[in-house]
Design a protein around this motif. Sequence first.
Motif, PDB file in Angstrom:
ATOM      1  N   PHE A  67       0.849  -1.190   0.000  1.00  0.00           N
ATOM      2  CA  PHE A  67       0.000   0.000   0.000  1.00  0.00           C
ATOM      3  C   PHE A  67       0.885   1.240   0.000  1.00  0.00           C
ATOM      4  O   PHE A  67       1.878   1.301   0.723  1.00  0.00           O
ATOM      5  CB  PHE A  67      -0.891   0.040   1.243  1.00  0.00           C
ATOM      6  N   GLU A  68       0.502   2.223  -0.810  1.00  0.00           N
ATOM      7  CA  GLU A  68       1.219   3.496  -0.753  1.00  0.00           C
ATOM      8  C   GLU A  68       0.963   4.185   0.574  1.00  0.00           C
ATOM      9  O   GLU A  68       1.868   4.758   1.181  1.00  0.00           O
ATOM     10  CB  GLU A  68       0.786   4.392  -1.914  1.00  0.00           C
ATOM     11  N   GLN A  69      -0.272   4.136   1.023  1.00  0.00           N
ATOM     12  CA  GLN A  69      -0.656   4.671   2.324  1.00  0.00           C
ATOM     13  C   GLN A  69      -1.721   3.755   2.895  1.00  0.00           C
ATOM     14  O   GLN A  69      -2.698   3.431   2.221  1.00  0.00           O
ATOM     15  CB  GLN A  69      -1.208   6.098   2.200  1.00  0.00           C
ATOM     16  N   VAL A  70      -1.551   3.302   4.114  1.00  0.00           N
ATOM     17  CA  VAL A  70      -2.498   2.398   4.744  1.00  0.00           C
ATOM     18  C   VAL A  70      -3.632   3.211   5.363  1.00  0.00           C
ATOM     19  O   VAL A  70      -3.391   4.125   6.162  1.00  0.00           O
ATOM     20  CB  VAL A  70      -1.808   1.534   5.811  1.00  0.00           C
ATOM     21  N   CYS A  71      -4.860   2.856   5.001  1.00  0.00           N
ATOM     22  CA  CYS A  71      -6.045   3.524   5.547  1.00  0.00           C
ATOM     23  C   CYS A  71      -6.701   2.604   6.573  1.00  0.00           C
ATOM     24  O   CYS A  71      -6.948   1.424   6.291  1.00  0.00           O
ATOM     25  CB  CYS A  71      -7.031   3.857   4.430  1.00  0.00           C
ATOM     26  N   VAL A  72      -6.995   3.162   7.743  1.00  0.00           N
ATOM     27  CA  VAL A  72      -7.393   2.362   8.900  1.00  0.00           C
ATOM     28  C   VAL A  72      -8.741   2.821   9.428  1.00  0.00           C
ATOM     29  O   VAL A  72      -9.045   4.023   9.451  1.00  0.00           O
ATOM     30  CB  VAL A  72      -6.324   2.465  10.015  1.00  0.00           C
ATOM     31  N   GLY A  73      -9.546   1.861   9.870  1.00  0.00           N
ATOM     32  CA  GLY A  73     -10.764   2.127  10.621  1.00  0.00           C
ATOM     33  C   GLY A  73     -10.606   1.628  12.038  1.00  0.00           C
ATOM     34  O   GLY A  73     -10.114   0.506  12.246  1.00  0.00           O
ATOM     35  N   LEU A  74     -10.978   2.444  13.014  1.00  0.00           N
ATOM     36  CA  LEU A  74     -10.827   2.100  14.427  1.00  0.00           C
ATOM     37  C   LEU A  74     -12.191   1.790  15.026  1.00  0.00           C
ATOM     38  O   LEU A  74     -13.111   2.614  14.951  1.00  0.00           O
ATOM     39  CB  LEU A  74     -10.185   3.261  15.197  1.00  0.00           C
ATOM     40  N   GLY A  82      -8.845   4.220  22.971  1.00  0.00           N
ATOM     41  CA  GLY A  82      -8.784   5.666  23.139  1.00  0.00           C
ATOM     42  C   GLY A  82      -7.389   6.200  23.350  1.00  0.00           C
ATOM     43  O   GLY A  82      -7.164   7.415  23.260  1.00  0.00           O
ATOM     44  N   GLY A  83      -6.422   5.323  23.622  1.00  0.00           N
ATOM     45  CA  GLY A  83      -5.031   5.750  23.714  1.00  0.00           C
ATOM     46  C   GLY A  83      -4.225   5.422  22.472  1.00  0.00           C
ATOM     47  O   GLY A  83      -3.210   6.049  22.191  1.00  0.00           O
ATOM     48  N   GLN A  84      -4.693   4.434  21.709  1.00  0.00           N
ATOM     49  CA  GLN A  84      -3.983   4.015  20.502  1.00  0.00           C
ATOM     50  C   GLN A  84      -4.259   4.918  19.305  1.00  0.00           C
ATOM     51  O   GLN A  84      -3.508   4.885  18.319  1.00  0.00           O
ATOM     52  CB  GLN A  84      -4.387   2.578  20.142  1.00  0.00           C
ATOM     53  N   ASP A  85      -5.310   5.726  19.354  1.00  0.00           N
ATOM     54  CA  ASP A  85      -5.749   6.477  18.176  1.00  0.00           C
ATOM     55  C   ASP A  85      -4.647   7.349  17.585  1.00  0.00           C
ATOM     56  O   ASP A  85      -4.425   7.373  16.370  1.00  0.00           O
ATOM     57  CB  ASP A  85      -7.002   7.307  18.489  1.00  0.00           C
ATOM     58  N   VAL A  86      -3.913   8.086  18.428  1.00  0.00           N
ATOM     59  CA  VAL A  86      -2.893   8.993  17.893  1.00  0.00           C
ATOM     60  C   VAL A  86      -1.709   8.226  17.332  1.00  0.00           C
ATOM     61  O   VAL A  86      -0.987   8.723  16.455  1.00  0.00           O
ATOM     62  CB  VAL A  86      -2.438  10.006  18.964  1.00  0.00           C
ATOM     63  N   ARG A 101     -20.324   5.482  22.120  1.00  0.00           N
ATOM     64  CA  ARG A 101     -20.438   6.776  22.793  1.00  0.00           C
ATOM     65  C   ARG A 101     -20.046   7.892  21.830  1.00  0.00           C
ATOM     66  O   ARG A 101     -18.873   8.002  21.437  1.00  0.00           O
ATOM     67  CB  ARG A 101     -19.531   6.798  24.031  1.00  0.00           C
ATOM     68  N   PRO A 102     -20.986   8.742  21.435  1.00  0.00           N
ATOM     69  CA  PRO A 102     -20.661   9.814  20.484  1.00  0.00           C
ATOM     70  C   PRO A 102     -19.534  10.711  20.969  1.00  0.00           C
ATOM     71  O   PRO A 102     -18.741  11.197  20.156  1.00  0.00           O
ATOM     72  CB  PRO A 102     -21.978  10.589  20.360  1.00  0.00           C
ATOM     73  N   GLU A 103     -19.447  10.939  22.281  1.00  0.00           N
ATOM     74  CA  GLU A 103     -18.396  11.819  22.785  1.00  0.00           C
ATOM     75  C   GLU A 103     -17.011  11.227  22.562  1.00  0.00           C
ATOM     76  O   GLU A 103     -16.031  11.958  22.372  1.00  0.00           O
ATOM     77  CB  GLU A 103     -18.617  12.132  24.265  1.00  0.00           C
ATOM     78  N   ARG A 104     -16.914   9.901  22.579  1.00  0.00           N
ATOM     79  CA  ARG A 104     -15.639   9.264  22.308  1.00  0.00           C
ATOM     80  C   ARG A 104     -15.257   9.391  20.833  1.00  0.00           C
ATOM     81  O   ARG A 104     -14.093   9.551  20.489  1.00  0.00           O
ATOM     82  CB  ARG A 104     -15.700   7.785  22.722  1.00  0.00           C
ATOM     83  N   VAL A 105     -16.232   9.289  19.971  1.00  0.00           N
ATOM     84  CA  VAL A 105     -15.976   9.483  18.540  1.00  0.00           C
ATOM     85  C   VAL A 105     -15.481  10.897  18.286  1.00  0.00           C
ATOM     86  O   VAL A 105     -14.485  11.117  17.595  1.00  0.00           O
ATOM     87  CB  VAL A 105     -17.242   9.177  17.722  1.00  0.00           C
ATOM     88  N   SER A 106     -16.158  11.880  18.858  1.00  0.00           N
ATOM     89  CA  SER A 106     -15.745  13.279  18.673  1.00  0.00           C
ATOM     90  C   SER A 106     -14.355  13.514  19.236  1.00  0.00           C
ATOM     91  O   SER A 106     -13.537  14.224  18.627  1.00  0.00           O
ATOM     92  CB  SER A 106     -16.751  14.207  19.357  1.00  0.00           C
ATOM     93  N   ARG A 107     -14.074  12.945  20.389  1.00  0.00           N
ATOM     94  CA  ARG A 107     -12.752  13.094  21.010  1.00  0.00           C
ATOM     95  C   ARG A 107     -11.667  12.558  20.094  1.00  0.00           C
ATOM     96  O   ARG A 107     -10.627  13.209  19.887  1.00  0.00           O
ATOM     97  CB  ARG A 107     -12.743  12.362  22.352  1.00  0.00           C
ATOM     98  N   THR A 108     -11.878  11.373  19.549  1.00  0.00           N
ATOM     99  CA  THR A 108     -10.863  10.759  18.701  1.00  0.00           C
ATOM    100  C   THR A 108     -10.663  11.530  17.413  1.00  0.00           C
ATOM    101  O   THR A 108      -9.521  11.743  16.969  1.00  0.00           O
ATOM    102  CB  THR A 108     -11.238   9.296  18.400  1.00  0.00           C
ATOM    103  N   VAL A 109     -11.753  11.964  16.791  1.00  0.00           N
ATOM    104  CA  VAL A 109     -11.629  12.770  15.570  1.00  0.00           C
ATOM    105  C   VAL A 109     -10.804  14.022  15.851  1.00  0.00           C
ATOM    106  O   VAL A 109      -9.906  14.390  15.082  1.00  0.00           O
ATOM    107  CB  VAL A 109     -13.019  13.140  15.008  1.00  0.00           C
ATOM    108  N   GLY A 110     -11.065  14.669  16.981  1.00  0.00           N
ATOM    109  CA  GLY A 110     -10.308  15.867  17.339  1.00  0.00           C
ATOM    110  C   GLY A 110      -8.840  15.581  17.559  1.00  0.00           C
ATOM    111  O   GLY A 110      -7.970  16.341  17.133  1.00  0.00           O
TER     112      GLY A 110
END
Length: 487
Positions: A67-74, A82-86, A101-110
């Motif tokens: 892959f030129e760039q690996v695209c990942v879904g968490l 929640g610690g592995q995302d970054v 939990r929507p707040e966790r999704v928003s946190r990770t996106v941020g």
Amino acid sequence: MALPHRYRPSRRDVIRTGAALGAAAGLGGAAAGTAAASDDAAEDTRREPPRIKGRERSMAEVPFEGFEQVCVGLIGLGERGGGQDVRWGAVSTVTAVCDIRPERVSRTVGRIMAQGFQDVEPVGYSNGEEDFLNLVQRDDIDLIYIATPWEWHYPQAKAAMEHGKHVAVELPISPHLDEIWDLVRTSERTGKHCMLLENVNYFRPEMRIFNMAKAGLFGELQHASGGYVHDLRWPYFFGGAYHPEYWRRRWQTRMNALHYPMHGLGPVSAAMGINRGDRFDELVAVASPPMNLALFRENDPRVGPDHSSWDDDEYISGDRHTALIKTANGLMIRVEHDVNSPHPYSRETTLTGSSGVVELDNGRIYLESLGHTNHTWRTGAQFTSITAAHDHWLWPALEDLADQYGGHGGGDFIAIFRLVQLMRLGMTPDIDVYDSAAWCSVIPLSHESMKRGRIQAVKVPDFTRGYWEDPRPTFDRERPEDPWLDG
């Protein structure tokens, strides 16, 4: 992801785990019949089913596509995810993220966007327990990472592969033998890799002793130990560190087993060449009585009368478990597990051969191959000097980034980087579906070994179906040419 509200074992759990669990669930006279059915089912899942010609093929030497760039879904953004995302965001493109939990999704996106490595925000999925199915159907994801409660690992990993994605799973891939087998066969049918993301295999000390074993410093390997001893009573079992807070604790009501042995077992298995010239053959397990969780709930003032633990069924899993594994070549591995007792953290990692021994927890080593002949351990600076001479190339190459992104001293970052690197370069995984299956099979096989109060040896399936006899590379591969590292 959310945990189904299984306050009591389901009928499926009872059929799987036999009379001991049946009695704990209050089945009374029905337990004997269920146990017989469970015996037959367990024997079936220990047999090696033949591959379906034209539909299933071994994944032992199948490389990633490149892959030129690996695209990942968490999937799963709680205590672990929640610690592995970054870390994923630092080495790949995070396309989509999912949690109930929507707040966790928003946190990770941020957190992902704050890194500044990608221009497009990950798409969030948080519309209930089944929303992960919408994520895995996307056509812009190469790899799914799963960090949810254990009962979700199997359906989510299977769905990922069925939709053409490779999958990396936090421990275990499943606690049930039939599900482990199905993940192996789904991987072989779809041609997609299913890997346990065992971070401890990438810890610096473990990688050093792996290199030392391969260099022959221990002589002919004879026996080893590894496992997981970690007091989880507070805050993990009773203190709300997990979401839902009860999910892992209630596994103690479902199976009397070594629920989580892979952290110590994985590294010594790799050093001993398991699935690469040897394999697990037989297992026997014993356990101490289950006492400590009920005592903690009763006596710790932080556990009040309204705590969810008072809705738990009886804790049936022993406080301390020990399993002995005999390999096809006659070697022995002792596996330890205890998460219920007051005990400092330990992975019980030892490796012994005809030329000496290492004990990682104690930081001591004795090797006749290096001239150690006075029956005195080498510790402290001597231990560090001896092992550091066998540093794995991953660590000096990535030391600064491992310090920056951390996770168990940087081992979490190293594990994620390495998987993404192997995908980019079109190489085979270090840890494949057969390693993952063998290591995780200790959970259900230990339960089977101890059910109905008897101690009996059980056969370990050959998940490779013959490929274990052939040596093949793993952590011993030389540093590849990699523009990401070398540019």
